[in-house]
Design an enzyme around this catalytic site. Structure first.
Site, PDB file in Angstrom:
ATOM      1  N   ASP A  45      -4.428  -7.880  21.235  1.00 26.38           N
ATOM      2  CA  ASP A  45      -4.842  -8.242  19.872  1.00 26.38           C
ATOM      3  C   ASP A  45      -5.606  -9.561  19.878  1.00 26.38           C
ATOM      4  O   ASP A  45      -6.821  -9.577  19.960  1.00 26.38           O
ATOM      5  CB  ASP A  45      -3.701  -8.189  18.864  1.00 26.38           C
ATOM      6  CG  ASP A  45      -2.468  -8.947  19.325  1.00 26.38           C
ATOM      7  OD1 ASP A  45      -2.539  -9.777  20.255  1.00 26.38           O
ATOM      8  OD2 ASP A  45      -1.409  -8.731  18.720  1.00 26.38           O
ATOM      9  N   ARG A  94      11.542  -0.358  20.980  1.00 25.33           N
ATOM     10  CA  ARG A  94      10.796  -0.013  22.188  1.00 25.33           C
ATOM     11  C   ARG A  94      10.993   1.446  22.589  1.00 25.33           C
ATOM     12  O   ARG A  94      10.099   2.060  23.180  1.00 25.33           O
ATOM     13  CB  ARG A  94      11.241  -0.898  23.363  1.00 25.33           C
ATOM     14  CG  ARG A  94      10.878  -2.368  23.234  1.00 25.33           C
ATOM     15  CD  ARG A  94      11.128  -3.076  24.569  1.00 25.33           C
ATOM     16  NE  ARG A  94      11.120  -4.523  24.457  1.00 25.33           N
ATOM     17  CZ  ARG A  94      10.028  -5.279  24.486  1.00 25.33           C
ATOM     18  NH1 ARG A  94       8.846  -4.698  24.601  1.00 25.33           N
ATOM     19  NH2 ARG A  94      10.102  -6.597  24.391  1.00 25.33           N
TER      20      ARG A  94
END
Length: 199
Positions: free
Chosen positions: A113, A175
């Site tokens: 990002d 996760r």
């Protein structure tokens, strides 16, 4: 209670599923095929590097999709903590075990990002004289980029939303979701509000 944190409970905090298991599996297979073609004639040797912890699931599936010979290694690097944005403070939690001098390094990362963490990491690794360094990320979020860096291999370009699952987490959770989904904003906004209220 611990049993509340099953997939069904976590799914209640997901606003939308961006990529399901089948879509991810197909795309990872394509990435593995492309890497295998690109390095089919490599004589220097390849090191597939997993950035812990978020990339571990992607790394495992990608490794099985690559058909050329390579070595694995693992590196711990963190800049997130429990927040939703990069802290800008990079911390190594585990260094490489192998020597990358003269080797082709492929960094497997879950998401790019801001790019700050990977930019720092590539600078550090470049000083160790590898033959080349390439980045393979499952997800790319270019809207958040804060430096000049782009992945060499990319699974999906994602919108500027907070995503979890398939190795990506929020505060250490989510996760193990088998898909990539968008976390409802109220989940992390509530957590941030509680954090500030205790300061």
């Amino acid at each position: 209670m611990a049993e509340n944190w099953g997939r069904a409970f976590m799914a209640q905090n997901i606003s939308e599923v961006l990529y399901d298991e089948d879509v991810i599996a197909a795309r990872v297979a394509e990435l593995g095929e492309r890497i295998s073609r690109d390095y089919a004639d490599s004589k220097e040797g390849i090191i597939l590097l997993c950035v812990l912890k978020g990339a571990c699931i992607f790394f495992s599936d990608l490794a099985r999709a690559i058909t050329v010979h390579f070595q694995m290694d693992f590196l711990g690097i963190s800049s997130y903590g429990d927040g939703t944005r990069s802290s800008g403070q990079v911390k190594f939690t585990k260094d490489l075990d192998c020597n990358i001098d003269g080797r082709h390094v492929i960094i497997a990362e879950d998401i790019m990002d801001s790019g700050l963490t990977l930019s720092h990491l590539t600078r550090v690794l470049s000083a160790r004289n590898p033959a080349s360094i390439r980045i393979c990320c499952l997800l790319d979020k270019p809207e958040r980029r804060e430096c000049e860096i782009t992945p060499d291999y990319c699974g999906f370009v994602v919108p500027n939303k907070f995503v979890v699952g398939y190795g990506l987490d929020y505060a250490g959770e989510y996760r193990n979701l088998p898909y990539v989904g968008v976390l409802k904003p109220e989940v992390y906004m509530d957590a941030l509000a509680q954090s500030f209220s205790h300061k």
